[in-house]
Motif scaffolding. Structure first.
Motif, PDB file in Angstrom:
ATOM      1  N   VAL A  14       0.880  -1.168   0.000  1.00  0.00           N
ATOM      2  CA  VAL A  14       0.000   0.000   0.000  1.00  0.00           C
ATOM      3  C   VAL A  14       0.917   1.218   0.000  1.00  0.00           C
ATOM      4  CG1 VAL A  14      -1.796   1.275   1.235  1.00  0.00           C
ATOM      5  CG2 VAL A  14      -1.799  -1.236   1.277  1.00  0.00           C
ATOM      6  N   SER A  16       2.292   4.835   0.420  1.00  0.00           N
ATOM      7  CA  SER A  16       1.968   5.978   1.277  1.00  0.00           C
ATOM      8  C   SER A  16       2.867   7.174   0.952  1.00  0.00           C
ATOM      9  CB  SER A  16       2.094   5.604   2.757  1.00  0.00           C
ATOM     10  OG  SER A  16       3.444   5.353   3.093  1.00  0.00           O
ATOM     11  N   HIS A  43      -1.056  -0.925  -4.288  1.00  0.00           N
ATOM     12  CA  HIS A  43      -2.297  -0.174  -4.154  1.00  0.00           C
ATOM     13  C   HIS A  43      -1.971   1.302  -3.927  1.00  0.00           C
ATOM     14  CE1 HIS A  43      -4.570  -3.966  -3.573  1.00  0.00           C
ATOM     15  NE2 HIS A  43      -3.426  -4.350  -3.032  1.00  0.00           N
ATOM     16  N   ALA A  63      -6.513   4.092   2.126  1.00  0.00           N
ATOM     17  CA  ALA A  63      -5.627   3.068   2.681  1.00  0.00           C
ATOM     18  C   ALA A  63      -6.414   2.071   3.523  1.00  0.00           C
ATOM     19  CB  ALA A  63      -4.520   3.711   3.503  1.00  0.00           C
ATOM     20  N   ALA A  66      -8.053  -0.310   1.181  1.00  0.00           N
ATOM     21  CA  ALA A  66      -7.074  -1.216   0.580  1.00  0.00           C
ATOM     22  C   ALA A  66      -6.626  -2.277   1.584  1.00  0.00           C
ATOM     23  CB  ALA A  66      -5.872  -0.421   0.064  1.00  0.00           C
ATOM     24  N   PRO A  77      -0.826  -6.802   4.298  1.00  0.00           N
ATOM     25  CA  PRO A  77      -0.612  -5.445   3.785  1.00  0.00           C
ATOM     26  C   PRO A  77       0.673  -4.858   4.353  1.00  0.00           C
ATOM     27  CG  PRO A  77      -2.272  -5.418   5.512  1.00  0.00           C
ATOM     28  CD  PRO A  77      -1.862  -6.848   5.322  1.00  0.00           C
ATOM     29  N   ILE A  79       2.526  -1.239   4.277  1.00  0.00           N
ATOM     30  CA  ILE A  79       2.378   0.174   3.912  1.00  0.00           C
ATOM     31  C   ILE A  79       3.781   0.750   3.766  1.00  0.00           C
ATOM     32  CG2 ILE A  79       1.417   2.394   4.589  1.00  0.00           C
ATOM     33  CD1 ILE A  79      -0.638   0.699   6.264  1.00  0.00           C
TER      34      ILE A  79
END
Length: 162
Positions: A14, A16, A43, A63, A66, A77, A79
């Motif tokens: 994910v 950021s 993502h 987020a 996701a 996941p 990040i």
């Protein structure tokens, strides 16, 4: 990296990074390559209109969706990115997120001389890869460099050159 069975394979990234969420300027924002994206699904990468402001509240909402989707599919996941305000908004400011997920934060630190060398080399590679032409495509002498993707490091700096 890690031992067999530690959960490396089922990971999804994910993003950021504040600038990588925007469509365009893939070189200037240093987005992961298509090859890197094939290794693990990504993502929140290149999905926001480049002229819109996307803030930490927007990030937190997207987020969370996701992460929920990734977890529902029994995947991990991860990040990744350097925008601390996005991470803070998600991990510290979102009580629901914090109550649902255990988080482990890893901070990568490097000495300044090494960092400067790496960044200098990265900029050279970005120029070779076409970053100047990429910025030229969105160049507008009347643009607001504090909005959207034009806020990316390197865009305003090319204004005088272009």
């Amino acid at each position: 990296m890690g031992a067999t069975g530690t959960g490396k394979s089922p990971a999804e990234i994910v993003n950021s990074d504040k600038m990588q969420v925007y469509k365009g300027l893939d070189i200037v924002t240093n987005k992961v390559t298509e090859e890197e994206r094939r290794r693990a699904p990504h993502h929140l990468l290149g999905f926001v209109d480049p002229n819109v402001n996307f803030d930490s509240i927007d990030f937190r909402r997207h987020a969370s969706i996701a992460v929920e989707s990734i977890v529902r599919r029994n995947r991990l996941p991860i990040i990744v990115g350097g925008s601390n305000s996005y991470i803070k908004a998600l991990v510290n400011d979102d009580v629901e997120f914090r109550s649902k997920y255990d988080c482990c934060l890893l901070w990568v630190d490097v000495s300044l001389p090494v960092l400067h060398s790496v960044i200098s080399e990265r900029v050279d590679k970005m120029v070779e890869a076409g970053s100047v032409d990429e910025v030229r495509e969105i160049f507008d002498p009347k643009a607001d460099y504090g909005r959207g993707i034009r806020h990316a490091i390197g865009v305003a700096e090319m204004d005088r050159f272009l």
